[in-house]
Design a protein around this motif. Sequence first.
Motif, PDB file in Angstrom:
ATOM      1  N   VAL A   1      -7.424   0.092   8.771  1.00  0.00           N
ATOM      2  CA  VAL A   1      -8.003   1.267   9.420  1.00  0.00           C
ATOM      3  C   VAL A   1      -7.724   2.511   8.580  1.00  0.00           C
ATOM      4  O   VAL A   1      -8.607   3.343   8.346  1.00  0.00           O
ATOM      5  N   HIS A   2      -6.479   2.610   8.099  1.00  0.00           N
ATOM      6  CA  HIS A   2      -6.130   3.735   7.232  1.00  0.00           C
ATOM      7  C   HIS A   2      -6.949   3.698   5.947  1.00  0.00           C
ATOM      8  O   HIS A   2      -7.399   4.733   5.441  1.00  0.00           O
ATOM      9  N   ARG A   3      -7.155   2.487   5.420  1.00  0.00           N
ATOM     10  CA  ARG A   3      -7.948   2.356   4.201  1.00  0.00           C
ATOM     11  C   ARG A   3      -9.394   2.756   4.458  1.00  0.00           C
ATOM     12  O   ARG A   3     -10.034   3.364   3.596  1.00  0.00           O
ATOM     13  N   CYS A   4      -9.917   2.403   5.638  1.00  0.00           N
ATOM     14  CA  CYS A   4     -11.274   2.852   6.007  1.00  0.00           C
ATOM     15  C   CYS A   4     -11.370   4.374   5.927  1.00  0.00           C
ATOM     16  O   CYS A   4     -12.315   4.921   5.353  1.00  0.00           O
ATOM     17  N   ILE A   5     -10.385   5.034   6.523  1.00  0.00           N
ATOM     18  CA  ILE A   5     -10.404   6.496   6.571  1.00  0.00           C
ATOM     19  C   ILE A   5     -10.265   7.082   5.164  1.00  0.00           C
ATOM     20  O   ILE A   5     -10.989   8.017   4.792  1.00  0.00           O
ATOM     21  N   ARG A   6      -9.312   6.509   4.372  1.00  0.00           N
ATOM     22  CA  ARG A   6      -9.141   6.968   2.988  1.00  0.00           C
ATOM     23  C   ARG A   6     -10.426   6.785   2.190  1.00  0.00           C
ATOM     24  O   ARG A   6     -10.873   7.681   1.473  1.00  0.00           O
TER      25      ARG A   6
ATOM     26  N   GLU B   1     -13.495   6.453   3.229  1.00  0.00           N
ATOM     27  CA  GLU B   1     -14.617   7.277   3.679  1.00  0.00           C
ATOM     28  C   GLU B   1     -14.406   8.746   3.321  1.00  0.00           C
ATOM     29  O   GLU B   1     -15.370   9.458   3.041  1.00  0.00           O
ATOM     30  N   HIS B   2     -13.157   9.187   3.338  1.00  0.00           N
ATOM     31  CA  HIS B   2     -12.888  10.556   2.889  1.00  0.00           C
ATOM     32  C   HIS B   2     -13.250  10.694   1.412  1.00  0.00           C
ATOM     33  O   HIS B   2     -13.859  11.691   0.995  1.00  0.00           O
TER      34      HIS B   2
ATOM     35  N   SER C   1     -17.044  10.568   1.042  1.00  0.00           N
ATOM     36  CA  SER C   1     -17.652  11.818   1.484  1.00  0.00           C
ATOM     37  C   SER C   1     -17.561  12.882   0.397  1.00  0.00           C
ATOM     38  O   SER C   1     -18.520  13.614   0.141  1.00  0.00           O
TER      39      SER C   1
ATOM     40  N   ARG D   1     -17.609   1.547  11.799  1.00  0.00           N
ATOM     41  CA  ARG D   1     -16.749   1.175  10.686  1.00  0.00           C
ATOM     42  C   ARG D   1     -16.430  -0.322  10.674  1.00  0.00           C
ATOM     43  O   ARG D   1     -16.664  -1.014   9.712  1.00  0.00           O
TER      44      ARG D   1
END
Length: 464
Positions: free
Chosen positions: A430-435, A437-438, A441, A458
């Motif tokens: 989940v953290h990797r998803c956020i990293r 996607e940031h 972006s 996601r």
Amino acid sequence: MGERRKQNASRGEHKKISDGAKEQAGQWGRAWEVDWFSLGGVIFLLMFAPFIVYYFVMSCDQYQCALTGPVLDLYTGKTQLSDIWSKTPLITWKAVYIYAAWVSLQVFLYLLLPDICHKFIPGYVGGVQEGARTPAGILNKYQINGLQAWIITHILWFANAYYFHWFSPTIIIDNWIPLLWCTNLLGYSVSTFAMIKAYWFPTNVKDCKFTGNFLYDYMMGIEFNPRIGKWFDFKLFFNGRPGIVGWTLINLSYAAKQQELYGQITNSMILVNILQAIYVVDFFWNEAWYLKTIDICHDHFGWYLGWGDCVWLPFLYTLQGLYLVYNPVQLPTTTAVGVLLLGLIGYYIFRMTNHQKDLFSKKPKYIECSYTSADGKRHYSKLMTSGFWGVARHFNYTGDLMGSLSYCLACGFDHLLPYFYLIYMTILLVHRCIRDEHRCSSKYGKDWKLYIDAVPYRLLPGVF
């Protein structure tokens, strides 16, 4: 001395990079500047991650894998910290020799035996391969021979077990805690060396990031691709060898110990060995593809990877097998089949999702986008919106989590310990998803917004 001054001057020049260049390079790797939240996380991990590994291993050694056992005994006064420590095996010369021989073997197989598997195994990609473009615009070349190393290592293992009898197949678990101290020594040594190397003789100064915060730089790394010589790449070696090659050997040692203690190997232990072996073999079969993943493409090499690959991976990714040594579980046949199917379906989703990303010859639906690397060059890329990539933006992680769940379910429900891997992988991915996607972006801008509109979820369609 003159050369060192040149390197220091280059490093100083790199540290004074303009804000505009930082903004461009910010889409790559880890941070340029450290906020208090990130620093707090770094300090927490540096202080407690080694303790967490010790606590899990000690809980199995002294409390039959009951995670609450040590805490309850300490709280009620039944034991003292000194009592727990006094029962903990210390480092031994035998463990040092075992681990030194193991790492030396893997260095030899990685560095001195060029791959030949790609010449006679259909569909396998090995040998010299190009990685992704680094932040400085460099394309590194890699020796891809992990599958060959894994095969040779396991041939030697089974040859010893059934023919030579040089050592017992239980040698790993019999020296498990002494080996923990050995892996820590290597993990801290290589992390410290990587830090020193980044300051004094970096492989490429333009691929270094200095935040000015020693703790953050030590943990997350400064150099992007530290190397010794032309081919010894720290990131590729420690990400794959010795930890992941050793993963299946560790599980085999657990199975041998179960046979020694109970006279049989339970179906749950067989399931864990099979399902995790599939993951390991898949990793090495697709090692060339791995060069394009976030680990190689964006992470710098520091304590996070150096210590993590030496200690965290072999000791915590194998908890299910360790648990089953102390708590053997014989699953009902239908349950065992269900767990196997869950693991295989998860693997299928994981593999096919990643495979579809490579099948551009079949004209999948995609959004075309562009980005600028740190060297100022414009590059073009595509974001897929068809197949599994049209179901969720990280559906490969969903398959990975299904596989992780299957490993844990094989251990039953009596203890929390074997489920740590699922909890950890969920947080990590989940953290990797956020990293990711940031980063995307920042990298793709408005093109990434179009992709989110086309694929809104996601991991789980309709949920997250």
